[in-house]
Design a protein around this motif. Structure first.
Motif, PDB file in Angstrom:
ATOM      1  N   HIS A   8       5.946  -6.187  17.699  1.00 47.77           N
ATOM      2  CA  HIS A   8       7.002  -7.069  18.132  1.00 47.77           C
ATOM      3  C   HIS A   8       6.857  -8.431  17.490  1.00 47.77           C
ATOM      4  CE1 HIS A   8       7.129  -4.251  21.746  1.00 47.77           C
ATOM      5  NE2 HIS A   8       7.208  -3.644  20.599  1.00 47.77           N
ATOM      6  N   CYS A 131       8.399  -9.009  22.719  1.00 49.87           N
ATOM      7  CA  CYS A 131       7.990  -8.501  24.029  1.00 49.87           C
ATOM      8  C   CYS A 131       6.924  -9.423  24.582  1.00 49.87           C
ATOM      9  CB  CYS A 131       7.384  -7.113  23.896  1.00 49.87           C
ATOM     10  SG  CYS A 131       8.566  -5.803  24.086  1.00 49.87           S
ATOM     11  N   ILE A 133       4.401  -8.345  26.266  1.00 51.38           N
ATOM     12  CA  ILE A 133       3.144  -7.598  26.341  1.00 51.38           C
ATOM     13  C   ILE A 133       3.273  -6.457  25.339  1.00 51.38           C
ATOM     14  CG2 ILE A 133       4.021  -6.046  28.158  1.00 51.38           C
ATOM     15  CD1 ILE A 133       1.282  -6.232  29.502  1.00 51.38           C
ATOM     16  N   CYS A 135       2.431  -2.769  25.045  1.00 51.42           N
ATOM     17  CA  CYS A 135       1.962  -1.592  25.758  1.00 51.42           C
ATOM     18  C   CYS A 135       1.545  -0.574  24.705  1.00 51.42           C
ATOM     19  CB  CYS A 135       3.077  -1.026  26.631  1.00 51.42           C
ATOM     20  SG  CYS A 135       3.911  -2.290  27.615  1.00 51.42           S
ATOM     21  N   CYS A 138       3.752   2.415  23.761  1.00 53.80           N
ATOM     22  CA  CYS A 138       5.172   2.159  23.551  1.00 53.80           C
ATOM     23  C   CYS A 138       5.731   3.031  22.430  1.00 53.80           C
ATOM     24  CB  CYS A 138       5.405   0.703  23.204  1.00 53.80           C
ATOM     25  SG  CYS A 138       7.162   0.333  23.000  1.00 53.80           S
ATOM     26  N   HIS A 236      10.240  -1.975  34.457  1.00 57.21           N
ATOM     27  CA  HIS A 236       9.326  -0.950  33.951  1.00 57.21           C
ATOM     28  C   HIS A 236       7.962  -1.195  34.584  1.00 57.21           C
ATOM     29  CE1 HIS A 236       7.089   0.585  30.079  1.00 57.21           C
ATOM     30  NE2 HIS A 236       6.644   1.146  31.176  1.00 57.21           N
TER      31      HIS A 236
END
Ligand SMILES: *Cc1c(COP(=O)(O)O)cnc(C)c1O
Ligand code: SF4
Length: 348
Positions: A8, A131, A133, A135, A138, A236
């Motif tokens: 990201h 984003c 974070i 993940c 993802c 989420h």
């Protein structure tokens, strides 16, 4: 070949530091290296070498409000396991690919940059590639975000395309995480969407209210409360330990705007793949005004095979939830299949 550090894009930092809201400061101060993660959470330095290959593919990223909910020194903490690159990320597993949803290579990819129009009545607007974070599991860890970000005149082109298609009755702010964008921009976009006659609903897919609950501030609540559109916020949350008092307050404040709150979770091995955890998650969500919506069966993502609990386990867990919980607290078990017009329910 997956791009190096294709994750990201860094969050915009154009606002003057002193004017920045608290959540932007938290974003700016996020932990972004394996070394800092080890220091902050008292993890053994012997873990660093194993984190390197994953960090190169998709950098570590977690802000303090998320780290605060992790038990220091516990490598099995369910919030830690969502952000911790493991040595397995460097191993290729047959069948696990970099673009499982064919978002980049498939026909559904956008004609106008930033507008991924995959569903008949719904248009996805990629508001930002950023984003709060990263993940590990993802499905977009290999997604070339920069090519799908909007800027300047692109907004108008994307809005024009929605305006030209009367079949679209719902606009989805997506990303990345759309709430990583400043409220000024979001308020302007929401107003532009509201002016399109055939659009009735605004949906926001976001993890930010959970990662940094301070994101739900008065600026956000103001524009969301003011829009004449029907609104749905899909958060989420994978594990009940993600919902502390601050997150609960943030979710209730969002519900206070009149938005319908839904949750999507991903079924993740050794994080939430047991019936007790999923049952507690549904109960806790409901306490906060959120209905469980989707439980995503794992997508075959390169570098994340160690999170895959397998479809049989996913089905068995869903059957157990159906026995234990009222129907409205049982999420739909689904998978996104490339080329299909909607997510596919898994047969139980
Ligand atoms: C699946 C999905 C949607 C739309 O799906 P619904 O079935 O209408 O909920 C929108 N955005 C994202 C990111 C999705 O994964
Ligand atoms: S917040 Fe959502 S889009 Fe961003 S890394 Fe996590 S799962 Fe992926």
């Amino acid at each position: 070949m997956p791009m190096i550090q294709s994750g990201h894009a860094p969050v915009e930092t154009t606002t003057i530091a002193s004017d920045r809201p608290r959540w932007q400061k938290e974003l700016g101060q996020a932990v972004t290296t394996p070394e800092a993660l080890c220091r902050r959470l008292a993890l053994p330095e012997s873990m660093l070498a194993g984190m390197a290959p994953g960090h190169r593919q998709f950098p570590v990223r977690a802000p303090e409000p998320w780290l605060r909910r992790i038990e220091p020194g516990n490598p099995d903490d369910p919030l830690l396991r969502q952000i911790l690159p493991l040595p397995e990320e460097g191993e290729d597993q047959p069948g696990y690919v970099s673009d499982p949803l064919e978002e980049v290579s498939g026909d559904s990819a956008s004609a106008t940059s930033g507008l991924v129009h995959k569903y008949a009545s719904r248009a996805l607007l990629m508001v930002t590639g950023a984003c709060a974070i990263n993940c590990r599991y993802c499905f977009r860890r290999h997604f070339p975000y920069d090519e799908h970000q909007l800027g300047g005149s692109d907004w108008q082109a994307a809005l024009d395309r929605i305006d030209d298609d009367p079949a679209i009755n719902e606009v989805i702010f997506s990303g990345g995480d759309p709430l990583a964008s400043p409220d000024r921009l979001l308020a302007r976009l929401a107003a532009a969407v509201a002016r399109i006659e055939h659009v009735r609903r605004l949906r926001i897919h976001t993890r930010l209210p959970v990662v940094i609950p301070q994101r739900v501030n008065t600026d956000l609540l103001d524009w969301l409360g003011d829009t004449p559109l029907q609104k749905v916020v899909v958060v989420h949350i994978n594990h009940p330990a993600e919902i502390d008092d601050d997150v609960q307050a943030a979710l209730r404040a969002l519900a206070g705007t009149g938005a319908t709150l839904l949750n999507q979770a991903v079924l993740l091995r050794r994080i939430n793949d047991d019936a007790d955890t999923l049952e507690q998650l549904s109960e806790r969500l409901f306490e906060c005004g959120v209905l469980p919506y989707y439980l995503h069966a794992f997508d075959p993502i390169a570098g994340a095979a160690h999170y895959d609990p397998g479809d049989e386990r996913a089905r068995a867990l869903t059957r157990t939830l159906l026995e234990r919980l009222p129907g409205f607290l049982v999420p739909k078990l689904v998978r996104e299949v490339p080329g299909q017009p909607a997510k596919q329910p898994l047969n139980l």
